[in-house]
Design an enzyme around this catalytic site. Structure first.
Site, mmCIF file in Angstrom:
data_model
loop_
_atom_site.group_PDB
_atom_site.id
_atom_site.type_symbol
_atom_site.label_atom_id
_atom_site.label_comp_id
_atom_site.label_asym_id
_atom_site.label_seq_id
_atom_site.Cartn_x
_atom_site.Cartn_y
_atom_site.Cartn_z
ATOM 1 N N GLY A 56 0.837 -1.194 0.000
ATOM 2 C CA GLY A 56 0.000 0.000 0.000
ATOM 3 C C GLY A 56 0.874 1.246 0.000
ATOM 4 O O GLY A 56 1.574 1.509 -0.966
ATOM 5 N N LYS A 57 0.855 1.990 1.110
ATOM 6 C CA LYS A 57 1.620 3.245 1.237
ATOM 7 C C LYS A 57 1.239 4.216 0.117
ATOM 8 O O LYS A 57 2.114 4.749 -0.561
ATOM 9 C CB LYS A 57 3.126 2.981 1.221
ATOM 10 C CG LYS A 57 3.624 2.306 2.480
ATOM 11 C CD LYS A 57 5.133 2.259 2.521
ATOM 12 C CE LYS A 57 5.650 1.293 1.465
ATOM 13 N NZ LYS A 57 7.106 1.169 1.433
ATOM 14 N N HIS A 58 -0.049 4.344 -0.116
ATOM 15 C CA HIS A 58 -0.497 5.313 -1.101
ATOM 16 C C HIS A 58 -1.963 5.660 -0.827
ATOM 17 O O HIS A 58 -2.616 5.029 0.009
ATOM 18 C CB HIS A 58 -0.313 4.775 -2.536
ATOM 19 C CG HIS A 58 -1.125 3.562 -2.856
ATOM 20 N ND1 HIS A 58 -0.590 2.292 -2.975
ATOM 21 C CD2 HIS A 58 -2.456 3.419 -3.076
ATOM 22 C CE1 HIS A 58 -1.553 1.439 -3.259
ATOM 23 N NE2 HIS A 58 -2.703 2.095 -3.324
ATOM 24 N N ALA A 59 -2.422 6.669 -1.525
ATOM 25 C CA ALA A 59 -3.849 7.015 -1.523
ATOM 26 C C ALA A 59 -4.269 7.151 -2.981
ATOM 27 O O ALA A 59 -3.432 7.195 -3.886
ATOM 28 C CB ALA A 59 -4.081 8.327 -0.775
ATOM 29 N N HIS A 104 -3.428 4.381 2.835
ATOM 30 C CA HIS A 104 -3.568 3.053 3.435
ATOM 31 C C HIS A 104 -2.292 2.233 3.272
ATOM 32 O O HIS A 104 -1.624 2.299 2.240
ATOM 33 C CB HIS A 104 -4.784 2.309 2.864
ATOM 34 C CG HIS A 104 -4.814 2.229 1.377
ATOM 35 N ND1 HIS A 104 -5.250 3.253 0.562
ATOM 36 C CD2 HIS A 104 -4.465 1.228 0.546
ATOM 37 C CE1 HIS A 104 -5.171 2.877 -0.706
ATOM 38 N NE2 HIS A 104 -4.691 1.665 -0.735
#
Ligand code: TYD
Length: 143
Positions: A56-59, A104
């Site tokens: 994840g580590k993104h929006a 997230h």
């Protein structure tokens, strides 16, 4: 899943569960019903053999998604730019909404974890925000 969701642009869906014990169980979701959009894409994440894996580590700017753990468990870290919340996802019938503008991150995958994601649109790298500072800026500017 008895936790209340505190972050913006998230929520919980419960899929229909048909218990055919001891011959299995069915978990059922339909577009525009339990999943409130037309599903254009599905993907799943498997082979999570590294217990330290971080995904994840993104929006997203516009994308709507629901995330499920079909098997095993993982930790889901949600951040709407103001509030943060961590959830343990360990049930195949509760899904968490990953709406737009929601940073997230997924961690602590059990060896048998298989993640299913339902998305309302096709893959588009331009819809991703992969830099946390840019995400905060985007959330502030877009309200
Ligand atoms: P990414 O969405 O960052 O994965 P995660 O959120 O699980 O960490 O995607 C990882 C890579 O896979 C990235 O190079 C883009 C590619 N990808 C596609 O080509 N199509 C897709 O539908 C998805 C979800 C990812």
């Amino acid at each position: 899943m008895n936790k209340k969701i505190k972050v913006q642009n998230s929520g919980i869906v419960k899929l229909k569960f048909v218990d055919d014990f001891p011959d299995g169980a069915l978990v059922i979701g339909q577009a525009r019903e339990s999943v409130p959009f037309d599903i254009r894409r599905i993907y799943y994440i498997t082979n999570l053999s590294n217990p330290r894996a971080v995904r994840g580590k993104h929006a997203h700017k516009k994308l709507e998604q629901y995330i499920f753990s079909l098997s095993g468990s993982f930790r889901l870290h949600l951040d709407d730019g103001r509030n943060k919340q961590n959830l343990t996802i360990d049930s195949p019938y509760y899904g968490i909404r990953l709406g737009p503008k929601l940073w997230h991150t997924m961690t602590k995958f059990s060896r048998d974890c298989v993640i299913l994601v339902l998305a309302d649109d096709y893959y588009d790298e331009n819809d991703y925000i992969r830099d946390y500072d840019k995400f905060l800026e985007y959330v502030r500017n877009e309200g």
